[in-house]
Enzyme design. Sequence first.
Site, mmCIF file in Angstrom:
data_model
loop_
_atom_site.group_PDB
_atom_site.id
_atom_site.type_symbol
_atom_site.label_atom_id
_atom_site.label_comp_id
_atom_site.label_asym_id
_atom_site.label_seq_id
_atom_site.Cartn_x
_atom_site.Cartn_y
_atom_site.Cartn_z
ATOM 1 N N ASP A 107 -9.449 0.301 1.920
ATOM 2 C CA ASP A 107 -9.441 0.765 0.523
ATOM 3 C C ASP A 107 -10.718 0.323 -0.188
ATOM 4 O O ASP A 107 -11.358 1.101 -0.898
ATOM 5 C CB ASP A 107 -8.227 0.197 -0.246
ATOM 6 C CG ASP A 107 -6.936 0.901 0.148
ATOM 7 O OD1 ASP A 107 -7.020 1.851 0.935
ATOM 8 O OD2 ASP A 107 -5.863 0.491 -0.312
ATOM 9 N N THR A 129 -3.326 5.587 -3.943
ATOM 10 C CA THR A 129 -2.201 6.275 -3.285
ATOM 11 C C THR A 129 -0.875 5.997 -4.007
ATOM 12 O O THR A 129 0.004 6.847 -4.025
ATOM 13 C CB THR A 129 -2.078 5.820 -1.811
ATOM 14 O OG1 THR A 129 -2.098 4.401 -1.756
ATOM 15 C CG2 THR A 129 -3.224 6.358 -0.987
ATOM 16 N N THR A 130 -0.744 4.804 -4.594
ATOM 17 C CA THR A 130 0.490 4.483 -5.340
ATOM 18 C C THR A 130 0.484 5.210 -6.684
ATOM 19 O O THR A 130 1.488 5.824 -7.066
ATOM 20 C CB THR A 130 0.590 2.958 -5.562
ATOM 21 O OG1 THR A 130 0.410 2.306 -4.303
ATOM 22 C CG2 THR A 130 1.917 2.572 -6.147
ATOM 23 N N ASP A 181 0.858 -1.187 0.000
ATOM 24 C CA ASP A 181 0.000 0.000 0.000
ATOM 25 C C ASP A 181 0.897 1.241 0.000
ATOM 26 O O ASP A 181 1.694 1.435 0.922
ATOM 27 C CB ASP A 181 -0.878 -0.036 1.259
ATOM 28 C CG ASP A 181 -1.864 1.118 1.302
ATOM 29 O OD1 ASP A 181 -1.407 2.264 1.214
ATOM 30 O OD2 ASP A 181 -3.083 0.885 1.422
#
Length: 550
Positions: free
Chosen positions: A392, A94-95, A61
């Site tokens: 998520d 987020t990545t 994550d």
Amino acid sequence: MLQQPVIVLSTPTPSASRGKAQLSNIQAAKTISDIIRTCLGPHAMLKMLLDPMGGIVLTNDGNAILREVEVAHPAAKSMIELSRTQDEEVGDGTTSVIILAGEVLASALPFIERNIHPINIIAGYKRALEDSLKFLNEVSVPININERKDIIKLIRATIGTKIVSQWGDLMCNLAYDAVRTVTTEVNGKREIDIKRYARVEKVPGGEIEESCVLDGVMVNKDVTHPKMRRFIRNPRVVLLDCPLEYKKGESQTNVEVTDESHWSRLLEIEEEQVKALCDDIIRVKPDIVFTEKGVSDIAQHFLLKAGITAIRRVKKTDNNRIARATGATIVNRTEELKDEDVGTQCGLFEVRKIGDEYFCFLVECKEPKACTILLRGPSKDVLQEIDRNLQDAMSVARNVMFEPRLCPGGGATEMALAVRLTEAAKGISGVEQWPYKAISEALLVIPRTLVQNCGGNAIKVLTQLRAKHSAGANSSWGIDGTSGKIVDMHEYGVWEPQAVKAQTLKTAIESACLLLRVDDIVSGVSQKGAGNQAQHAPEEAAAGPDEGER
């Protein structure tokens, strides 16, 4: 020995030339994006991190990784903030946002080297962002949020890149059920508060398949007295925010006792006061009393005699969830208790022992607006990763409830936007055309990384994908992150919420514009320290000989 990752990127000195600050910022951003580039897609690699307490974190994550990374460079710190912003806003991507922001900044490098002013670059970027958001609406398709099958398919795409993908069906159902449970209508507006009302309880032991969403609330507490009832059908629940103990003086009260009868009267008063508190509770005929404060031994005695189960020192957040699930009202004074404050929506109260700990279950609630997700698993590390992935998945389900539109996944959306921006760039004159076109090239980093992470040939696959998109209305063609081949997302079934895609584009491009506006990095702390040292040095030098002579 494992060490926490520390990235030290040197901060330019105040004397650095104007262009050097931008080059330094771009280098820092690129370094951060390179760290988590391998964490994108179904074949994402894991990072092993040491947290400050010495515990090990295993995750792919992006936000969880960057939270643990220490950096010295201000631009790198700004990049890490991006993933936190993305996580708080939409809970996913987020990545992607870090990888895209790093690539957008890197694409500005040739223009800065050719002495194109950063304001012109930013103007091109801003224009590309506006057009991208318009094209995003054309690429996306609507979804029926009442169709369980469609939402489950979407959640599956979200967790497909995570560790929990091997228990896909179970996790999708957990996320969907939790979000549907906490959805409420307030003044005609839909409200979904996952953080407050969908609590995840991680209990090591058992099989992961035993995880479930309870139709009610679970609290890590046991009854205060061993003889109190531990199994009650259709209980009447009272929630308190006050202690069931003798009320002591507000200020420091001193009592001097000179007579033995006075002392026994003091004890009687204490007992009478606690009895009055208990009588107020007994009046509304509850079966269970939850209080956020303590319950004295004598109060336990009176409640036990009345057949009431008491549970003390419940967290404020747990009390709020119990109130939502059972329909009870939290009361601050026992005198104010009324019949309508008693919760009656719970079907079953039970105390169960799981492992070494006792848990109170308030389940079988009618229309609970709060829930507990009980996660079982082999170890704490696995449970923490499942929890992160589940958050998520729930965020994605929540986003779709608010904005029911989906974009094709697997890099299809990015390639579609890149092709359209390249076409639109031909109609732009002046210097802005080049930064505008650079955004279309930067967007290709997502499909390219997906191919690289599963060991495919990036140049060959991207050329095939671009050909598909350039041919016409095939904007749903993307990359199968498992095999590295191109597939039609309508058939393959990988979709992402439009809210996540739009937020990723906005955050990445706007932060790149912000960092390009920085033309110098000045450190004031070291100068100040040096100045102080210089001032004290002559004084110390002057004081030295005098002391010696003495």
